[in-house]
Design a protein around this motif. Structure first.
Motif, PDB file in Angstrom:
ATOM      1  N   PHE A  20       0.855  -1.246  -0.153  1.00 36.25           N
ATOM      2  CA  PHE A  20       0.046   0.024   0.031  1.00 36.25           C
ATOM      3  C   PHE A  20       0.753   1.454   0.048  1.00 36.25           C
ATOM      4  O   PHE A  20       1.781   1.451   0.662  1.00 36.25           O
ATOM      5  N   PHE A  22       1.282   5.389   0.197  1.00 30.25           N
ATOM      6  CA  PHE A  22       0.580   6.539   0.491  1.00 30.25           C
ATOM      7  C   PHE A  22       1.492   7.647   0.349  1.00 30.25           C
ATOM      8  O   PHE A  22       2.688   7.831   0.322  1.00 30.25           O
ATOM      9  N   ASP A  27      -4.205  10.075   5.065  1.00 31.91           N
ATOM     10  CA  ASP A  27      -4.682   9.004   4.671  1.00 31.91           C
ATOM     11  C   ASP A  27      -3.834   7.676   5.509  1.00 31.91           C
ATOM     12  O   ASP A  27      -4.249   6.692   5.703  1.00 31.91           O
ATOM     13  N   LEU A  28      -2.538   7.845   5.572  1.00 31.65           N
ATOM     14  CA  LEU A  28      -1.493   7.043   6.218  1.00 31.65           C
ATOM     15  C   LEU A  28      -2.037   6.853   7.782  1.00 31.65           C
ATOM     16  O   LEU A  28      -2.363   5.679   8.264  1.00 31.65           O
ATOM     17  N   PHE A  31      -5.585   5.081   7.975  1.00 26.77           N
ATOM     18  CA  PHE A  31      -5.298   3.489   7.594  1.00 26.77           C
ATOM     19  C   PHE A  31      -4.680   2.553   8.961  1.00 26.77           C
ATOM     20  O   PHE A  31      -5.252   1.785   9.382  1.00 26.77           O
ATOM     21  N   ILE A  34      -7.285   2.463  11.803  1.00 28.07           N
ATOM     22  CA  ILE A  34      -8.399   1.572  11.645  1.00 28.07           C
ATOM     23  C   ILE A  34      -7.745   0.105  11.730  1.00 28.07           C
ATOM     24  O   ILE A  34      -8.208  -0.526  12.304  1.00 28.07           O
ATOM     25  N   LEU A  35      -6.519  -0.201  11.244  1.00 23.19           N
ATOM     26  CA  LEU A  35      -5.684  -1.260  11.626  1.00 23.19           C
ATOM     27  C   LEU A  35      -5.488  -1.448  13.197  1.00 23.19           C
ATOM     28  O   LEU A  35      -5.485  -2.679  13.517  1.00 23.19           O
ATOM     29  N   SER A  42     -10.198  -5.436   9.516  1.00 24.30           N
ATOM     30  CA  SER A  42      -9.640  -4.746   8.494  1.00 24.30           C
ATOM     31  C   SER A  42      -8.961  -5.766   7.622  1.00 24.30           C
ATOM     32  O   SER A  42      -8.992  -5.723   6.361  1.00 24.30           O
ATOM     33  N   ILE A  62       3.664  -1.096   3.903  1.00 22.96           N
ATOM     34  CA  ILE A  62       3.363   0.239   3.710  1.00 22.96           C
ATOM     35  C   ILE A  62       4.588   1.167   3.373  1.00 22.96           C
ATOM     36  O   ILE A  62       5.437   1.062   3.671  1.00 22.96           O
TER      37      ILE A  62
END
Length: 201
Positions: A20, A22, A27-28, A31, A34-35, A42, A62
């Motif tokens: 992924f 970024f 946004d990073l 993310f 959320i993880l 997720s 990442i």
């Protein structure tokens, strides 16, 4: 590059790797948040989207890349000029503070030194206004109060200290100003008891 591993209790036969990328830190962080908060959900969504079976170990890489940049050199020059200007103001302010402190100390013995200290403090007040720091400006007014007391204007000096102390009590992060007010007030009491210095001509 950071790696995040995810596997189930079923022995894995192989590893599926995903990358992924970024370019936006918001946004990073979103993310990663959320993880952290909903890890199982997720990874289940990632597996479902990429059709990765649960018997495979999932490796998420990442990568954070710098976005294409269009440097604003005019703004950079403006910031450099402002930064240098503020540094010069600060340097001049503390030089005057050292010089004014010396004359103020001698003002206890000779009023002529107190007059010079008052002039230096006037310059400091002008610089403090340009510098934009209300705490420094308040302390400069206290220097004025001290010079006024040494010159015999004790009531005016007391009024200045009271005004600055009242302002400090009404504003946050002004503990040092309040302590300075208390120190200057004790100095004014000493001048009231022992009297001001005379002028040696």
């Amino acid at each position: 590059m950071n790696s995040i591993k995810h596997s189930t209790e079923i022995p894995s036969t192989s590893t599926q790797s995903l990358v992924f990328e970024f370019t936006n830190l918001d946004d990073l962080y979103g993310f990663l948040n959320i993880l952290q908060c909903r890890e199982e959900y997720s990874f289940a969504q990632i597996r479902a989207f990429y059709n990765i079976p649960v018997d495979k170990k999932l490796l998420v890489n990442i990568q954070v890349k710098n976005p294409a940049q269009n440097l604003d050199y005019a703004w950079e020059r403006r910031l450099k000029h402002h930064f240098r200007y503020m540094l010069d103001l600060e340097k001049l302010m503390w030089n005057l503070s050292t010089l004014g402190g010396a004359y103020s100390a001698m003002g206890d013995f000779d009023a002529n030194y107190a007059k010079v200290a008052a002039k230096i403090t006037a310059h400091q007040i002008n610089l403090a206004k340009k510098y934009g720091d209300p705490v420094i400006l308040a302390r400069c007014y206290l220097y004025t109060a001290l010079a006024e007391a040494q010159l015999g204007n004790l009531s005016h000096a007391v009024n200045i200290v009271r005004a600055i102390y009242h302002w400090a009590k009404q504003n946050p992060n002004t503990d040092i100003v309040q302590r300075c007010c208390e120190g200057v007030y004790q100095k004014l009491r000493a001048i009231h008891i022992f009297g001001k210095a005379s002028s040696n001509k």
